[in-house]
Motif scaffolding. Structure first.
Motif, PDB file in Angstrom:
ATOM      1  N   GLY A  33       0.778  -1.223   0.000  1.00  0.00           N
ATOM      2  CA  GLY A  33       0.000   0.000   0.000  1.00  0.00           C
ATOM      3  C   GLY A  33       0.812   1.277   0.000  1.00  0.00           C
ATOM      4  N   LEU A  34       1.973   1.270   0.653  1.00  0.00           N
ATOM      5  CA  LEU A  34       2.782   2.488   0.717  1.00  0.00           C
ATOM      6  C   LEU A  34       3.332   2.863  -0.654  1.00  0.00           C
ATOM      7  CD1 LEU A  34       4.755   2.040   4.068  1.00  0.00           C
ATOM      8  CD2 LEU A  34       2.695   3.391   3.639  1.00  0.00           C
ATOM      9  N   GLU A  35       3.868   1.880  -1.369  1.00  0.00           N
ATOM     10  CA  GLU A  35       4.395   2.144  -2.708  1.00  0.00           C
ATOM     11  C   GLU A  35       3.269   2.564  -3.644  1.00  0.00           C
ATOM     12  OE1 GLU A  35       6.726   2.657  -6.024  1.00  0.00           O
ATOM     13  OE2 GLU A  35       7.258   2.573  -3.903  1.00  0.00           O
ATOM     14  N   ALA A  36       2.135   1.883  -3.540  1.00  0.00           N
ATOM     15  CA  ALA A  36       0.991   2.234  -4.385  1.00  0.00           C
ATOM     16  C   ALA A  36       0.513   3.654  -4.086  1.00  0.00           C
ATOM     17  CB  ALA A  36      -0.147   1.240  -4.157  1.00  0.00           C
ATOM     18  N   THR A  37       0.506   4.016  -2.816  1.00  0.00           N
ATOM     19  CA  THR A  37       0.075   5.367  -2.427  1.00  0.00           C
ATOM     20  C   THR A  37       1.012   6.419  -2.992  1.00  0.00           C
ATOM     21  OG1 THR A  37      -0.963   4.583  -0.384  1.00  0.00           O
ATOM     22  CG2 THR A  37      -0.338   6.910  -0.467  1.00  0.00           C
ATOM     23  N   ARG A  38       2.320   6.169  -2.894  1.00  0.00           N
ATOM     24  CA  ARG A  38       3.298   7.113  -3.446  1.00  0.00           C
ATOM     25  C   ARG A  38       3.067   7.324  -4.941  1.00  0.00           C
ATOM     26  NH1 ARG A  38       6.890   5.015   0.675  1.00  0.00           N
ATOM     27  NH2 ARG A  38       7.282   3.134  -0.539  1.00  0.00           N
ATOM     28  N   ARG A  39       2.810   6.244  -5.646  1.00  0.00           N
ATOM     29  CA  ARG A  39       2.634   6.343  -7.097  1.00  0.00           C
ATOM     30  C   ARG A  39       1.299   6.985  -7.469  1.00  0.00           C
ATOM     31  NH1 ARG A  39       4.622   1.105 -10.309  1.00  0.00           N
ATOM     32  NH2 ARG A  39       3.832   2.488 -11.958  1.00  0.00           N
ATOM     33  N   ILE A  40       0.262   6.652  -6.733  1.00  0.00           N
ATOM     34  CA  ILE A  40      -1.055   7.233  -7.028  1.00  0.00           C
ATOM     35  C   ILE A  40      -1.046   8.738  -6.789  1.00  0.00           C
ATOM     36  CG2 ILE A  40      -3.455   7.369  -6.225  1.00  0.00           C
ATOM     37  CD1 ILE A  40      -3.305   4.323  -5.759  1.00  0.00           C
ATOM     38  N   THR A  41      -0.484   9.159  -5.657  1.00  0.00           N
ATOM     39  CA  THR A  41      -0.476  10.593  -5.350  1.00  0.00           C
ATOM     40  C   THR A  41       0.412  11.373  -6.316  1.00  0.00           C
ATOM     41  OG1 THR A  41       1.269  10.211  -3.685  1.00  0.00           O
ATOM     42  CG2 THR A  41      -1.008  10.263  -2.907  1.00  0.00           C
ATOM     43  N   ARG A  42       1.411  10.695  -6.878  1.00  0.00           N
ATOM     44  CA  ARG A  42       2.292  11.351  -7.844  1.00  0.00           C
ATOM     45  C   ARG A  42       1.680  11.360  -9.255  1.00  0.00           C
ATOM     46  NH1 ARG A  42       6.506   8.436  -7.022  1.00  0.00           N
ATOM     47  NH2 ARG A  42       6.298   6.993  -8.772  1.00  0.00           N
ATOM     48  N   GLU A  43       1.106  10.233  -9.662  1.00  0.00           N
ATOM     49  CA  GLU A  43       0.602  10.092 -11.030  1.00  0.00           C
ATOM     50  C   GLU A  43      -0.855  10.533 -11.200  1.00  0.00           C
ATOM     51  OE1 GLU A  43       1.374   6.098 -12.362  1.00  0.00           O
ATOM     52  OE2 GLU A  43       3.367   6.074 -11.427  1.00  0.00           O
ATOM     53  N   PHE A  44      -1.613  10.485 -10.102  1.00  0.00           N
ATOM     54  CA  PHE A  44      -3.032  10.864 -10.162  1.00  0.00           C
ATOM     55  C   PHE A  44      -3.348  11.809  -8.997  1.00  0.00           C
ATOM     56  CE2 PHE A  44      -2.412   6.522 -11.687  1.00  0.00           C
ATOM     57  CZ  PHE A  44      -2.893   6.606 -12.987  1.00  0.00           C
ATOM     58  N   PRO A  45      -2.828  13.018  -9.049  1.00  0.00           N
ATOM     59  CA  PRO A  45      -2.938  13.949  -7.913  1.00  0.00           C
ATOM     60  C   PRO A  45      -4.367  14.312  -7.505  1.00  0.00           C
ATOM     61  CG  PRO A  45      -2.165  15.080  -9.899  1.00  0.00           C
ATOM     62  CD  PRO A  45      -2.104  13.621 -10.186  1.00  0.00           C
ATOM     63  N   LYS A  46      -5.333  14.109  -8.389  1.00  0.00           N
ATOM     64  CA  LYS A  46      -6.719  14.432  -8.037  1.00  0.00           C
ATOM     65  C   LYS A  46      -7.368  13.338  -7.191  1.00  0.00           C
ATOM     66  CE  LYS A  46      -7.740  17.447 -11.972  1.00  0.00           C
ATOM     67  NZ  LYS A  46      -8.634  17.682 -13.137  1.00  0.00           N
ATOM     68  N   THR A  47      -6.754  12.163  -7.169  1.00  0.00           N
ATOM     69  CA  THR A  47      -7.277  11.052  -6.371  1.00  0.00           C
ATOM     70  C   THR A  47      -6.648  11.072  -4.985  1.00  0.00           C
ATOM     71  OG1 THR A  47      -7.662   9.650  -8.309  1.00  0.00           O
ATOM     72  CG2 THR A  47      -7.450   8.546  -6.184  1.00  0.00           C
ATOM     73  N   ARG A  48      -7.481  11.060  -3.970  1.00  0.00           N
ATOM     74  CA  ARG A  48      -7.001  11.066  -2.588  1.00  0.00           C
ATOM     75  C   ARG A  48      -6.886   9.637  -2.066  1.00  0.00           C
ATOM     76  NH1 ARG A  48      -5.313  16.290  -1.470  1.00  0.00           N
ATOM     77  NH2 ARG A  48      -6.703  17.717  -2.563  1.00  0.00           N
ATOM     78  N   VAL A  49      -5.912   9.423  -1.202  1.00  0.00           N
ATOM     79  CA  VAL A  49      -5.722   8.089  -0.619  1.00  0.00           C
ATOM     80  C   VAL A  49      -5.949   8.152   0.888  1.00  0.00           C
ATOM     81  CG1 VAL A  49      -4.143   6.166  -0.251  1.00  0.00           C
ATOM     82  CG2 VAL A  49      -4.068   7.444  -2.412  1.00  0.00           C
ATOM     83  N   LEU A  50      -6.843   7.298   1.362  1.00  0.00           N
ATOM     84  CA  LEU A  50      -7.089   7.144   2.794  1.00  0.00           C
ATOM     85  C   LEU A  50      -6.653   5.732   3.162  1.00  0.00           C
ATOM     86  CD1 LEU A  50      -8.288   8.148   5.486  1.00  0.00           C
ATOM     87  CD2 LEU A  50     -10.516   7.309   4.709  1.00  0.00           C
ATOM     88  N   VAL A  51      -5.600   5.626   3.940  1.00  0.00           N
ATOM     89  CA  VAL A  51      -5.061   4.315   4.301  1.00  0.00           C
ATOM     90  C   VAL A  51      -5.882   3.712   5.438  1.00  0.00           C
ATOM     91  CG1 VAL A  51      -3.079   3.116   5.310  1.00  0.00           C
ATOM     92  CG2 VAL A  51      -2.731   4.801   3.500  1.00  0.00           C
ATOM     93  N   ILE A  52      -6.233   2.447   5.284  1.00  0.00           N
ATOM     94  CA  ILE A  52      -6.958   1.723   6.330  1.00  0.00           C
ATOM     95  C   ILE A  52      -6.043   0.624   6.852  1.00  0.00           C
ATOM     96  CG2 ILE A  52      -9.322   2.191   5.595  1.00  0.00           C
ATOM     97  CD1 ILE A  52      -9.252  -0.392   3.984  1.00  0.00           C
ATOM     98  N   THR A  53      -5.873   0.559   8.150  1.00  0.00           N
ATOM     99  CA  THR A  53      -4.933  -0.407   8.704  1.00  0.00           C
ATOM    100  C   THR A  53      -5.334  -0.833  10.102  1.00  0.00           C
ATOM    101  OG1 THR A  53      -2.609  -0.758   9.320  1.00  0.00           O
ATOM    102  CG2 THR A  53      -3.483   1.457   9.585  1.00  0.00           C
ATOM    103  N   GLN A  54      -4.871  -2.004  10.483  1.00  0.00           N
ATOM    104  CA  GLN A  54      -5.106  -2.471  11.848  1.00  0.00           C
ATOM    105  C   GLN A  54      -3.958  -2.049  12.761  1.00  0.00           C
ATOM    106  OE1 GLN A  54      -5.385  -6.693  11.433  1.00  0.00           O
ATOM    107  NE2 GLN A  54      -3.246  -6.972  10.857  1.00  0.00           N
ATOM    108  N   HIS A  55      -2.933  -1.420  12.178  1.00  0.00           N
ATOM    109  CA  HIS A  55      -1.774  -0.979  12.950  1.00  0.00           C
ATOM    110  C   HIS A  55      -1.865   0.522  13.203  1.00  0.00           C
ATOM    111  CE1 HIS A  55       0.001  -4.863  12.024  1.00  0.00           C
ATOM    112  NE2 HIS A  55      -0.234  -4.635  10.747  1.00  0.00           N
ATOM    113  N   ASP A  56      -1.687   0.947  14.448  1.00  0.00           N
ATOM    114  CA  ASP A  56      -1.692   2.382  14.727  1.00  0.00           C
ATOM    115  C   ASP A  56      -0.487   2.790  15.573  1.00  0.00           C
ATOM    116  OD1 ASP A  56      -2.383   1.285  17.117  1.00  0.00           O
ATOM    117  OD2 ASP A  56      -4.249   2.394  17.387  1.00  0.00           O
ATOM    118  N   ASP A  57       0.633   2.024  15.411  1.00  0.00           N
ATOM    119  CA  ASP A  57       1.856   2.430  16.090  1.00  0.00           C
ATOM    120  C   ASP A  57       2.707   3.231  15.111  1.00  0.00           C
ATOM    121  OD1 ASP A  57       3.714   0.502  14.646  1.00  0.00           O
ATOM    122  OD2 ASP A  57       2.319  -0.890  15.578  1.00  0.00           O
ATOM    123  N   LYS A  58       3.685   3.959  15.656  1.00  0.00           N
ATOM    124  CA  LYS A  58       4.436   4.899  14.822  1.00  0.00           C
ATOM    125  C   LYS A  58       5.271   4.225  13.739  1.00  0.00           C
ATOM    126  CE  LYS A  58       8.295   5.410  18.105  1.00  0.00           C
ATOM    127  NZ  LYS A  58       9.010   6.379  18.950  1.00  0.00           N
TER     128      LYS A  58
END
Length: 217
Positions: free
Chosen positions: A64-89
């Motif tokens: 998801g992290l790599e995909a998010t980097r590419r989506i935000t770079r290649e498709f700036p109008k699309t927003r990414v909201l990450v969903i995860t079971q992990h909430d540590d730093k």
């Protein structure tokens, strides 16, 4: 009413089904597609042009992290909201650095999930309460460590008074009279503050006071 078009990305069918079922009950949100990994998500974003992508982190082929980097770079109008079971730093900060507009727990209620989607769609950021709490705690810890490392914060109130008067050019006797203490006490404060600051002469002390804004020319 124009609906917010959402792409759900997660490698677990049961998770995708659960999210889609929740969002089906929300009138202004429409799931337009599902993907099982980051690579598939990229293709579907290019094809479907969703407004928001709900992105899992740990997935095969492309995470998801790599995909998010590419989506935000290649498709700036699309927003990414990450969903995860992990909430540590270990996960939170890489998600923020990837360009995601928000981070929400998989355990979030449907109302919180919908609020997160609406928020990032409108161009805002969104963090679930547990993530926001983690960020605040981390900031407070960092600020405390930074303050602890600053030698000025180790000075007592009296030592700060003596520092200011020293930098302003007052003599030991003048400081003793102004502070209503003995010359010996002034000398003690002077020695202590210079030791704490790592300064060994009055000229450097004046320079330090100017840099800190304790005195001005």
């Amino acid at each position: 009413m124009q609906k917010i078009r959402v792409l759900v990305v997660d490698d677990h069918t049961i998770v995708r089904d659960g999210i889609c079922a929740l969002l089906a009950l929300v009138g202004d949100i429409e799931v337009v597609g599902e993907a099982v990994n980051g690579s598939e998500a990229l293709k579907m974003v290019a094809e479907l042009k969703p407004d928001v992508v709900l992105m899992d982190i740990a997935m095969p082929i492309m995470g998801g992290l790599e995909a998010t980097r590419r989506i935000t770079r290649e498709f700036p109008k699309t927003r990414v909201l990450v969903i995860t079971q992990h909430d540590d730093k270990e996960y939170v900060f890489p998600v923020i650095e990837s360009g995601a507009s928000g981070l929400i727990s998989k355990a979030a209620a449907s109302s919180e999930l919908a609020a997160g989607i609406r928020s990032v769609f409108q161009g805002d950021s969104f963090l679930s309460p547990s993530v926001a709490k983690l960020l605040v705690e981390n900031y407070q810890k960092t600020a405390k460590e930074r303050n602890h490392l600053d030698p000025y914060n180790q000075l007592t109130e009296r030592e700060r008074e003596v520092l200011k008067l020293l930098a302003e050019g007052f003599s030991t006797q003048e400081m003793a009279d102004m502070l209503v203490i003995t010359r010996k006490t002034v000398e003690g404060h002077k020695t202590n503050l210079m030791t704490k600051l790592g300064i060994h002469n009055r000229i450097d002390l004046v320079k330090y006071a100017l840099r800190r804004g304790i005195i001005s020319i």
